[in-house]
Design a protein around this motif. Structure first.
Motif, short mmCIF file in Angstrom:
data_model
loop_
_atom_site.label_atom_id
_atom_site.label_comp_id
_atom_site.label_asym_id
_atom_site.label_seq_id
_atom_site.Cartn_x
_atom_site.Cartn_y
_atom_site.Cartn_z
N ASP A 1 0.80 -1.23 0.00
CA ASP A 1 0.00 0.00 0.00
C ASP A 1 0.83 1.28 0.00
O ASP A 1 0.49 2.23 -0.71
CB ASP A 1 -0.96 -0.02 1.19
N PRO A 2 1.93 1.38 0.77
CA PRO A 2 2.72 2.62 0.72
C PRO A 2 3.26 2.93 -0.68
O PRO A 2 3.33 4.09 -1.08
CB PRO A 2 3.86 2.35 1.70
N LEU A 3 3.62 1.89 -1.46
CA LEU A 3 4.08 2.11 -2.83
C LEU A 3 2.92 2.59 -3.70
O LEU A 3 3.08 3.52 -4.50
CB LEU A 3 4.67 0.82 -3.39
N ALA A 4 1.75 1.98 -3.55
CA ALA A 4 0.59 2.39 -4.34
C ALA A 4 0.22 3.83 -4.04
O ALA A 4 -0.05 4.63 -4.96
CB ALA A 4 -0.59 1.46 -4.04
N ARG A 5 0.22 4.22 -2.79
CA ARG A 5 -0.16 5.59 -2.40
C ARG A 5 0.88 6.61 -2.89
O ARG A 5 0.53 7.72 -3.28
CB ARG A 5 -0.32 5.67 -0.89
N THR A 6 2.14 6.21 -2.86
CA THR A 6 3.21 7.10 -3.32
C THR A 6 3.10 7.36 -4.81
O THR A 6 3.16 8.50 -5.28
CB THR A 6 4.58 6.47 -3.01
N THR A 7 2.95 6.30 -5.59
CA THR A 7 2.96 6.45 -7.04
C THR A 7 1.69 7.13 -7.55
O THR A 7 1.72 7.83 -8.57
CB THR A 7 3.15 5.09 -7.73
N LYS A 8 0.58 6.99 -6.85
CA LYS A 8 -0.64 7.71 -7.27
C LYS A 8 -0.42 9.21 -7.22
O LYS A 8 -0.87 9.94 -8.10
CB LYS A 8 -1.82 7.30 -6.39
#
Length: 475
Positions: free
Chosen positions: A229-236
């Motif tokens: 989730d931290p990667l998904a939130r960062t890239t969004k």
């Protein structure tokens, strides 16, 4: 609205102050980043006050404020889209499980590799573009270059935060190495080939931001699906900034084409020599630059068949572009996809397991998106009454990676001999003469509202400012 705390030494919306160990580690990395910026960031720009946008929230409807700031003082930081405590993994073998807030041990090496590879592209493009400010065609364009540069710097921060927070000593070492590799360095180059190419002039910059930043859009979109989730939130959140980079490229090429069409109509000729003599870039040169940057960029998606791509998907690490809009089972076992290979001197399609072809799936999505923008450039020519049309070359043209690597292919998709390739290469890809000609046009124009003769002014300025606004104040 998720606001960003600018009272912190490192602006963030991740409550960095609550993790003192992490905060100290990033504050120790920060001076190295500033030193990297001073050493290989935009050349000769230290004292410029630049009209830049800075994130104040991650709200997509109005997250930025504009002001004149020195780039060295730009408030880089760590900004993640708001989290969703109920978010579920929606593809691969873990579909239906709760999204991960920490790195599962069995996926640690692969996740670190993904983050490092993405992170390595961000400072690389700044290094590739560092001299362009010395030959800018206008203040408006200079400001856009600098905006792209500072946002690439912030994208580096985004990846470094993940490395420091979730990967321990290994992550800290990788974060340090991101500042030690340099684009084009013979001994310690950037990881991906396209990020070791030179960006020698502004036509190359516009093609790079149109095509190669579009690769960034698709890679970031695939990572925004991640079960981590931290990667998904960062890239969004990074995607919000990436859109501007593609705008710079698309509008830049469009303005080059518009100016060329104007000169062609004034001279009533399509003769390249006469167009060049009038100080415009002939459409043949534009097409050759397009062919080069497009072919180099589609190599960035990797081999057409990849066991790593299958592993990343099944593990939930990296999805497809717009995964949620696809109507299949999001597991893909037993499904197939068509890829190209050469048999007996001819291109043929063959069906392979879709899980192994996910690089090709993402590449094909990119190609559809790229073609749409080239169509918009062609409408500029059509409106001007110019019959010439630009086109992306065949997918197998000038490829260096995968089953199509090294095949001699014309832009139209015809397999050619080594002899024909050698004879026609300079018709299909930029030659030394093309680069020298474009370089000869690259005089610096910095008076507000003035533009170099090879490019048309934009239709409107930045943030509703006039085109002749003072976008850069030279110290």
């Amino acid at each position: 609205m998720s606001t960003i705390n600018y009272s912190e030494k490192i602006p963030n919306n991740v409550n960095l102050g609550e993790d003192r160990t992490l905060q100290r580690a990033l504050e120790q990395w920060q001076p190295n980043f500033i030193q990297w910026w001073d050493d290989v960031g935009p050349d000769g720009s230290t004292n410029f006050d630049v009209y830049l946008r800075t994130a104040v929230s991650v709200d997509p409807n109005g997250w930025a404020q504009f002001d004149h700031v020195k780039m060295r003082d730009y408030r880089w930081g760590i900004f993640l889209n708001p989290g969703d405590a109920e978010r579920k993994v929606h593809f691969g073998d873990h579909a239906g499980e709760r999204a991960w807030q920490d790195v599962p041990g069995e996926h640690r090496a692969n996740l670190r590799r993904i983050i490092v590879t993405q992170g390595d592209t961000e400072p690389a493009s700044v290094e590739q573009q560092r001299h362009l400010g010395l030959t800018c065609p206008s203040q408006y364009d200079l400001r856009n270059l600098f905006q792209v540069n500072v946002e690439e710097g912030r994208h580096l921060w985004a990846m470094v935060y993940l490395l420091h927070k979730y990967f321990g000593r290994d992550g800290r070492d990788e974060a340090d190495a991101l500042l030690q590799r340099t684009s084009g360095d013979a001994n310690n180059p950037r990881i991906l080939g396209a990020f070791n190419e030179q960006t020698p002039d502004w036509l190359a910059f516009f093609m790079f931001t149109y095509f190669t930043d579009r690769d960034g859009k698709f890679q970031l979109s695939a990572l925004a699906e991640s079960a981590f989730d931290p990667l998904a939130r960062t890239t969004k959140f990074m995607l919000t900034e990436e859109a501007h980079h593609m705008f710079v490229g698309e509008s830049g090429v469009s303005r080059v084409v518009a100016r060329t069409a104007q000169v062609m109509n004034e001279l009533k000729t399509d003769d390249a020599a006469k167009i060049r003599a009038a100080g415009a870039i002939d459409l043949g040169t534009v097409q050759r630059y397009l062919n080069f940057h497009y072919s180099v960029t589609i190599d960035l998606f990797g081999a057409d068949q990849s066991s790593n791509a299958a592993t990343f998907y099944s593990s939930g690490l990296k999805g497809r572009y717009e995964e949620g809009k696809r109507g299949d089972d999001h597991v893909l076992k037993g499904q197939t996809y068509k890829v190209l290979e050469v048999q007996n001197g001819q291109l043929v399609e063959k069906d392979v397991p879709m899980l192994n072809a996910l690089n090709e799936v993402l590449r094909d999505d990119f190609i559809k998106d790229s073609v749409a923008g080239v169509g918009r450039w062609n409408r500029v020519l059509e409106k001007a009454g110019i019959p010439t049309r630009l086109a992306v070359p065949h997918k197998a043209f000038n490829r260096q990676i995968g089953a199509l690597a090294g095949i001699k292919m014309s832009p139209e998709g015809r397999v050619v001999s080594e002899t024909e390739w050698a004879a026609k290469k300079n018709e299909w890809l930029p030659s030394a003469d093309d680069f020298a000609f474009v370089a000869s046009l690259m005089g610096r124009v910095v008076d507000p509202g003035k533009f170099a003769g090879w490019i048309a002014p934009p239709v409107m300025g930045i943030n509703r400012q006039p085109v002749d606004f003072e976008y850069v104040r030279f110290g």
